[in-house]
Design an enzyme around this catalytic site. Structure first.
Site, PDB file in Angstrom:
ATOM      1  N   VAL A 235      -5.869   6.375   4.746  1.00  6.18           N
ATOM      2  CA  VAL A 235      -5.166   5.173   4.319  1.00  6.18           C
ATOM      3  C   VAL A 235      -6.110   3.980   4.457  1.00  6.18           C
ATOM      4  O   VAL A 235      -6.722   3.765   5.508  1.00  6.18           O
ATOM      5  CB  VAL A 235      -3.890   4.955   5.146  1.00  6.18           C
ATOM      6  CG1 VAL A 235      -3.175   3.681   4.708  1.00  6.18           C
ATOM      7  CG2 VAL A 235      -2.967   6.166   5.009  1.00  6.18           C
ATOM      8  N   THR A 282      -6.410   6.557   9.448  1.00  3.13           N
ATOM      9  CA  THR A 282      -6.812   5.235   8.977  1.00  3.13           C
ATOM     10  C   THR A 282      -8.246   5.276   8.477  1.00  3.13           C
ATOM     11  O   THR A 282      -9.038   6.141   8.855  1.00  3.13           O
ATOM     12  CB  THR A 282      -6.761   4.177  10.101  1.00  3.13           C
ATOM     13  OG1 THR A 282      -7.824   4.420  11.028  1.00  3.13           O
ATOM     14  CG2 THR A 282      -5.444   4.173  10.821  1.00  3.13           C
ATOM     15  N   ASP A 283      -8.602   4.311   7.637  1.00  2.00           N
ATOM     16  CA  ASP A 283     -10.007   4.025   7.406  1.00  2.00           C
ATOM     17  C   ASP A 283     -10.552   3.379   8.688  1.00  2.00           C
ATOM     18  O   ASP A 283      -9.794   3.105   9.634  1.00  2.00           O
ATOM     19  CB  ASP A 283     -10.161   3.095   6.201  1.00  2.00           C
ATOM     20  CG  ASP A 283     -11.520   3.235   5.520  1.00  2.00           C
ATOM     21  OD1 ASP A 283     -12.458   3.750   6.157  1.00  2.00           O
ATOM     22  OD2 ASP A 283     -11.646   2.824   4.348  1.00  2.00           O
ATOM     23  N   ALA A 284     -11.849   3.140   8.733  1.00  2.00           N
ATOM     24  CA  ALA A 284     -12.485   2.657   9.959  1.00  2.00           C
ATOM     25  C   ALA A 284     -11.805   1.394  10.485  1.00  2.00           C
ATOM     26  O   ALA A 284     -11.553   0.447   9.737  1.00  2.00           O
ATOM     27  CB  ALA A 284     -13.962   2.400   9.705  1.00  2.00           C
TER      28      ALA A 284
END
Length: 591
Positions: A235, A282-284
């Protein structure tokens, strides 16, 4: 709330029992630790076992290194962890995303330009063979963003294109290829990049499509992959106001949050409308699209509370762990939400059979693993892709081609670049002598019998001067102008080689020297045959619309540049078909 017997997990009763019994036997700290994906700062056994024992991490995504080194790291992780780990790599362009000696096949836009879905399958297959050999079992790929904004600097080369049907087809093939080796793909970046021109690494980002437009593009792609059994989704820190307000009609603009913090997009759209039952990561978490939304102490539990299962990367492990645990203890993360996240995380591990394979056998023997890396037959695929992908986008002066040592022996090669920074240089973005693809093309042409002059720009000359001399040279910048005959009498063709990288920059555009009348900028397309080649972004034509012969090569690998010169000489046809609007919607670029 989680159907572990359904897609994408398809677990047996025995597998489901392992998932739930394992969770029941965890301490609170172990449960909290499972929510984190760690980015390792060291590969030493002391560091790795310390992260496992102190923070109880559930997953890892590391930076690539030599295959032997990564195998050792992953062997330590899997044999020393209490619960087997998800170990991810960014195999976006091939096995080189898992280890530095792995096989690069091609960025998504290049694969798409080769206009055969088999190459997407091959990219997935090669990625899977090499990544699984060194112990990876999870990949943050395919990239399924639909590229509709040529100004977007982060996925211009990392998207299959602008057509959702093509994006879906190639993503399916990539997924099929990588899953053959037991790697679980994570499609990204939901709810979809490629609409905004900003990079969520650096700022907020918005997918501004209406619900109907989203359904016909990104929704079509995600629904197709979910129906096929996509096991996980990354996401992004991207808002999608239309669907956020659809699921929460009372929401104001001030209430909008990135998808990673949005119950509307996670629970309403992904889990509800699209019926996604798999793992969400999650993305970073250091990206400004997330960190700019609220205090980090609030972000950590809010992400899990919104419906995401795994949190990508610690900032400070002690702080982040404490804030996540506090969010559980104060009720931001409910007992039911934590249980649901843990069930999905462990279910993905069970799908990988990590719970039944002896720990010492999760990775193949090291010698066998090394024999799978960089195979000759796999490296040949990249060269074949290059031959199929190089695209003659514009050819309004067909007399410019082909070139030859007999017809056009005197070649002026001009390098074109974008803004440079230390990060882009570290990733091969230029800045070192001989590193620009213009130098490499010049060398190829010399070997083939051309008389080649490599243009030295004002910036090149300034770099050799002391500050006082630089000031004087800049004052006299227009003294660099010269009679057109100096160009047309000396050279038979001008070949401009462009490498413009948008890595961690807000734009991906050329940086022209402030000289105007010199040969750095191709003003002379009616004076002398002028060929412009982009070896990076497929959108460079926006800044040189006057150029009549424009080519997208997509990268500057040696075999790509050799294939490029073959095509310039007419020894090979231009076969590529652009999967994006390389004219950038500009009418003058087509003239």
């Amino acid at each position: 709330m989680v159907d572990l017997a359904a897609k994408p997990f398809n677990l047996s009763l025995e597998d489901i029992a392992w998932v739930r019994e394992t969770i029941a036997g965890m301490s609170v700290d172990e449960k909290i630790g499972q929510l984190f994906v760690n980015m390792g700062s060291s590969r030493s056994e002391e560091y790795l076992t310390g992260m496992l024992n102190q923070y109880h991490i559930g997953a890892v995504r590391y930076n690539p290194g030599p295959a032997a080194e990564i195998w050792e790291q992953n062997h330590i992780l899997q044999t020393k962890s209490k619960i087997p780990l998800l170990i991810a790599a960014n195999t976006e362009a091939g096995g080189n995303g898992a280890c530095t000696d792995g096989t690069y096949v091609g960025w998504e836009v290049k694969i798409a330009a080769a206009h055969d879905a088999k190459w997407a399958y091959e990219m997935g297959r090669v990625s899977g063979v090499e990544a699984s050999a060194i112990g990876c079992n999870w990949s943050f790929a395919p990239i399924v963003d639909v590229m509709r904004n040529w100004r977007n600097p982060i996925i211009s080369e990392r998207s299959w294109g602008s057509d959702p049907d093509q994006v879906l087809e190639l993503s399916r093939e990539y997924m099929r290829g990588i899953m053959e080796s037991g790697i679980m793909p994570a499609a990204k970046h939901f709810p979809g990049d490629g609409i905004d021109e900003r990079d969520q690494h650096l700022s907020a980002s918005v997918n501004s499509l209406s619900c109907e437009q989203w359904d016909a593009t990104f929704g079509k792609v995600y629904q197709g992959l979910i129906d096929d059994g996509l096991p996980s989704i990354m996401v992004g820190h991207i808002m999608q106001p239309a669907y956020q307000k659809h699921f929460n009609p009372t929401m104001s603009d001030d209430d909008l949050l990135p998808a990673t913090l949005s119950p509307e997009l996670i629970g309403g759209l992904l889990r509800g409308k699209l019926r996604f039952n798999g793992v969400l990561v999650t993305d970073a978490s250091h990206m400004v699209g997330l960190t700019g939304a609220m205090k980090r102490s609030d972000i950590l539990p809010a992400v899990i509370a919104a419906g995401i299962d795994l949190f990508l990367f610690f900032n400070d492990p002690d702080e982040d762990f404490a804030w996540m645990k506090a969010g559980y203890e104060n009720g931001v993360i409910s007992e039911a939400r934590l249980q649901e996240a843990l069930e999905r995380i462990l279910a993905l591990k069970a799908k990988l059979r990590l719970h039944v394979v002896p720990r010492e056998e999760i990775l193949p023997p090291k010698a066998e693993a090394m024999a799978r890396i960089g195979l000759t037959e796999n490296r040949k695929i990249a060269a074949r892709v290059a031959d199929e992908a190089i695209t003659l986008v514009k050819n309004k002066q067909p007399e410019n081609l082909p070139i030859s040592p007999e017809r056009t022996p005197r070649v002026l090669v001009v390098a074109v670049s974008g803004p440079q920074n230390p990060i882009s240089r570290a990733f091969g973005g230029g800045g070192e002598e001989g590193s620009h693809p213009a130098d490499k093309v010049a060398a190829i042409l010399r070997d083939r019998g051309y008389t080649v002059t490599r243009h030295e720009s004002l910036l090149d000359k300034l770099a050799q001067l002391d500050p006082q001399e630089q000031a004087e040279a800049v004052k006299n910048v227009y003294a660099g102008k010269a009679p057109i005959a100096n160009l047309t009498d000396k050279y038979d063709v001008v070949l401009m080689i462009s490498k413009i990288d948008g890595l961690m920059q807000p734009t991906e555009r050329v940086m022209w020297p402030a000289t105007k009348g010199t040969v750095d900028i191709p003003w002379y397309v009616y004076e002398i045959p002028t060929l412009y080649v982009s070896t990076s972004t497929p959108y460079a034509l926006a800044d040189v619309p006057q150029v009549k012969t424009y080519i997208n090569a997509y990268d500057d690998k040696p075999y790509t540049l050799e294939a490029l010169v073959d095509k310039l000489e007419g020894k090979s046809e231009f076969k590529g078909v652009s999967p994006v609007d390389a004219f950038c919607g500009k009418i003058d670029a087509r003239i």
